[in-house]
Enzyme design. Structure first.
Site, short mmCIF file in Angstrom:
data_model
loop_
_atom_site.label_atom_id
_atom_site.label_comp_id
_atom_site.label_asym_id
_atom_site.label_seq_id
_atom_site.Cartn_x
_atom_site.Cartn_y
_atom_site.Cartn_z
N CYS A 135 -5.96 33.20 59.05
CA CYS A 135 -7.36 32.78 59.06
C CYS A 135 -7.61 31.84 57.88
O CYS A 135 -6.94 31.96 56.84
CB CYS A 135 -8.24 34.02 58.94
SG CYS A 135 -10.00 33.66 58.98
N ASP A 140 -2.03 -5.22 73.77
CA ASP A 140 -1.15 -6.36 73.59
C ASP A 140 -0.46 -6.64 74.93
O ASP A 140 -0.51 -5.80 75.85
CB ASP A 140 -0.13 -6.01 72.50
CG ASP A 140 0.76 -7.19 72.15
OD1 ASP A 140 0.28 -8.32 72.20
OD2 ASP A 140 1.94 -6.94 71.86
#
Length: 754
Positions: A66, A444
């Site tokens: 935790c 591209d």
């Protein structure tokens, strides 16, 4: 791959300029210089690394399930001489950068003081630790159930109280020590709240309520821990694809099995049919097909022969391969993949930062409300001290932000791990969350929408020069470049000629081309603007270029520069074409289906070549003849309109535009070590479909995180109101908190199935 091979793609716009129009002066740069302009990408966050006067110590730990435990570790190690602490919830490790004066045993003692325990070779396995916790919680639950049965039967006896108190002690052994450690650090966490609630319930002789609180919270912590461990196992499954053994070839030709981690660079290993390749290397003997699916997600095997690169974790299929090792095991592709996923926690998502800040304020605020709830009604309004103490204890239980805090990191790591299995590497939660917000995508051309395998289709010579003479010059110059266009020209020339020439003073001229001296004469290879700049452009050249550009060819001009007593002239035009990838159309359609509103092509190729792609592909815009700084301007414009914009390139020539974009995506991580350094997202194969997979995963992760946060907050709000109205009790409060935590964790783990 980028299309900014500067001497081949920036052609002149005939509609506006003439042969004699002045061109911008080129800036001369040598080939090894950085040709990127203005903006450079921010360096990605690195793992901890020690300098000469620092030591990096790494511990494997247990019981760190935790974010509260991470805070505890940070607090305990906050001292002079400790420079940086990196506790990773998902890998279960703690890395500490410290001075040589601080001994490893001292650091270990500090970590152990937080209830988180450092593991060593003698430590019990995770399975063993889980079994102990499971038995503790199980016995506590049985005792609680027995006590409740006696209570339900109205059997008033000391035995009932003993059963419940023992249940409290057993479950409390997993909660109370953590609470005590937090109090020593002057920090208020969930364990403290639950401990106070239990003590309060015992004080008012509600033993069954106290036992239920501690048992249900211990059960919640156990299930939460098991869920986090499941996410960790998903990461470790990536590691399993890399074998631990390698078959080393000795000097006498025999082989010896050794640990893969012990194999050194330049040593030779043998990979038999059916074996997994243990380290990255280059094939020096043999031919086979290799299944790269475990690493890249590719479904079809890839042929490998002498000179080809093979990667760790991929599977050799039918032929034996002798491989020269090119990387140590720790530097292999799969090691980079695993490290990226493990370090993802360091790149927190916006929602995770919000949750962390909210929890820091929320928990103490509810504690204050609980105290006021206990004091004010009895003191000023004649309420029952017993009843309002009970209500305040219920508020304490509800105050636990466990469901809120744990759900976000589990969601992020589950999403990142699932994408890594599919061959998509994402640098942390903030990037994954940003992927879910992408509205526009700039792509591209070369290697992204097209194959990236240009071929010389036409050779046009001028001024009595032969094709052979022109190709000799072209091959000599282009042999210095690794760009796809250069490689295509060299490949074409190798098939046509055998004579090799030497180039002196070779240099790259950004945005124009390359130049060098061969046998005392100065030559250039470049675009139309380059020919203008040196004064060798002619109407004949203009007409031929217009004709070739109309046919969508990429152009390279070979010219003799004016120098000394030599008159400059054009020698040749090389016309090249690149085939569109067969999956490009479907990929763009999938991108739009995933929520991307606009797909824009940004290329350094001439505008007519770029525009021709819009006939075959569903592109929204196509812009050609762009230098790196031009692409940056287009990205800035897109961000103004769409806010969240991604740019796909090769991670090198497109680095400025990728850095300017919200998300930079590099195509083809396999074979490109720079891609992972310059991009936010790296695709392990040249497959544009992976982009839509990543965006869909980002949207799904974002949706699940938002639901988890909403669900956790609404649950808390409902039970706060019910408590104040007198309709809730400790049982319901703990059940609601436990149930909410488990539901958001299970919801987060669904992302593992991307």
């Amino acid at each position: 791959m980028s299309s900014d091979h500067t001497h081949s793609h920036k052609n002149h716009d005939h509609g506006h300029d003439s042969c004699c129009a002045p061109a911008p002066k080129p800036v001369h740069k040598h080939a090894h210089d950085n040709c990127c302009s203005a903006e450079t990408p921010l360096a990605p966050q690195k793992a901890l690394a020690a300098s000469n006067d620092e030591i990096l110590t790494k511990f494997k730990v247990a019981n760190m399930d935790c974010p509260d435990e991470i805070k505890a570790i940070n607090e305990s190690l906050k001292m002079t001489g400790v420079f940086k602490i990196q506790a990773n919830l998902m890998s279960g490790t703690v890395e500490i950068l410290h001075s040589p004066d601080i001994h490893k045993s001292f650091l270990r003692k500090k970590i152990d003081s937080t209830v988180v325990k450092v593991l060593d070779d003698e430590s019990p396995s995770t399975i063993g630790q889980n079994q102990k916790r499971i038995w503790t919680v199980a016995i506590s639950g049985v005792l609680l159930l027995a006590g409740l049965v006696l209570q339900w039967m109205n059997v008033v006896s000391v035995f009932e109280s003993i059963l419940l108190l023992v249940s409290i002690v057993l479950s409390g052994s997993l909660v109370f020590p953590k609470a005590l450690a937090s109090i020593k650090r002057k920090y208020l966490d969930m364990n403290v709240l639950m401990t106070v609630a239990a003590i309060g319930a015992i004080a008012i002789k509600e033993y069954s309520e106290a036992a239920a609180v501690v048992f249900l919270f211990a059960l919640s912590e156990l299930l939460e821990s098991l869920s986090v461990q499941r996410a960790r196992r998903a990461i470790q499954e990536l590691l399993k694809i890399a074998p631990q053994k390698a078959l080393l070839i000795l000097e006498d030709g025999s082989t010896k099995e050794v640990e893969a981690s012990e194999v050194q660079i330049s040593q030779l290993i043998r990979v038999k049919p059916g074996d997994v390749i243990p380290v990255d290397g280059e094939v020096i003997k043999g031919h086979s097909s290799v299944n790269q699916a475990p690493l890249t997600g590719e479904s079809l095997p890839v042929e490998k022969s002498q000179g080809e690169t093979v990667y760790t974790g991929t599977i050799n299929q039918e032929g034996s391969l002798d491989v020269k090792v090119t990387k140590a095991f720790s530097d292999t592709k799969i090691s980079q993949v695993i490290k990226m996923v493990e370090e993802a926690q360091e790149h927190k998502a916006v929602s995770q930062k919000f949750v962390d800040r909210f929890a820091e304020i929320y928990t103490p605020a509810v504690l204050v409300v609980a105290i006021l709830t206990f004091l004010i009604p009895p003191a000023f309004f004649g309420g029952s001290w017993h009843d309002w103490l009970y209500k305040s204890l219920v508020l304490l239980v509800i105050a636990c932000p466990c469901a809120l805090v744990i759900s976000t990191p589990v969601s992020i790591v589950s999403g990142l791990t699932a994408l890594a299995r599919r061959g998509v590497l994402v640098k942390g939660g903030v990037v994954l969350e940003s992927l879910g917000k992408i509205k526009a995508l700039a792509v591209d051309k070369t290697g992204t929408l097209t194959e990236g395998k240009l071929k010389v289709e036409k050779v046009v010579t001028f001024n009595s020069f032969s094709e052979k003479q022109a190709l000799e010059i072209a091959r000599a110059m282009e042999s210095h470049s690794t760009h796809p266009i250069a490689q295509a020209i060299v490949t074409y020339a190798d098939d046509k000629i055998t004579e090799k020439k030497i180039v002196d003073r070779f240099s790259t001229i950004t945005g124009f081309g390359v130049e060098g001296i061969i046998e005392g004469h100065s030559y250039l290879l470049g675009n139309h603007r380059f020919a203008h700049d040196v004064g060798i452009c002619t109407p004949e050249l203009e007409n031929k270029l217009r004709e070739l550009e109309d046919e969508a060819y990429s152009i390279v001009i070979i010219g003799h520069k004016p120098h000394d007593n030599c008159k400059g002239e054009v020698l040749c035009i090389l016309a090249l074409k690149d085939a569109i990838r067969k999956e490009s159309k479907d990929s763009i359609l999938e991108l739009k289906a995933s929520g991307v509103e606009r797909v824009i092509l940004l290329s350094g190729d001439n505008q007519k070549t770029v525009s021709s792609l819009t006939k075959d592909l569903p592109l929204d815009e196509a812009h050609g003849e762009l230098l790196p700084e031009d692409k940056v301007k287009h990205i800035e414009s897109l961000k103004t309109k769409y806010q969240s914009v991604a740019m796909i390139g090769d991670g090198i020539n497109d680095a400025p535009a990728m850095a300017k974009a919200s998300i930079g995506i590099a195509m083809g991580f396999v074979g490109s070590d720079t891609a992972i350094e310059t991009s936010d997202v790296t695709l392990m194969t040249d497959d544009l479909k992976q982009v839509s997979t990543a965006i869909k995963a980002g949207r799904r992760t974002l949706s699940i995180i938002q639901f988890n946060i909403f669900f956790a907050l609404v649950t808390k709000a409902i039970f706060l109101v019910l408590t104040l109205l007198g309709y809730s009790n400790l049982w319901l409060a703990v059940a609601a908190d436990t149930g909410a935590a488990l539901l958001v964790i299970l919801n987060s783990l669904r992302l593992l199935r991307i």
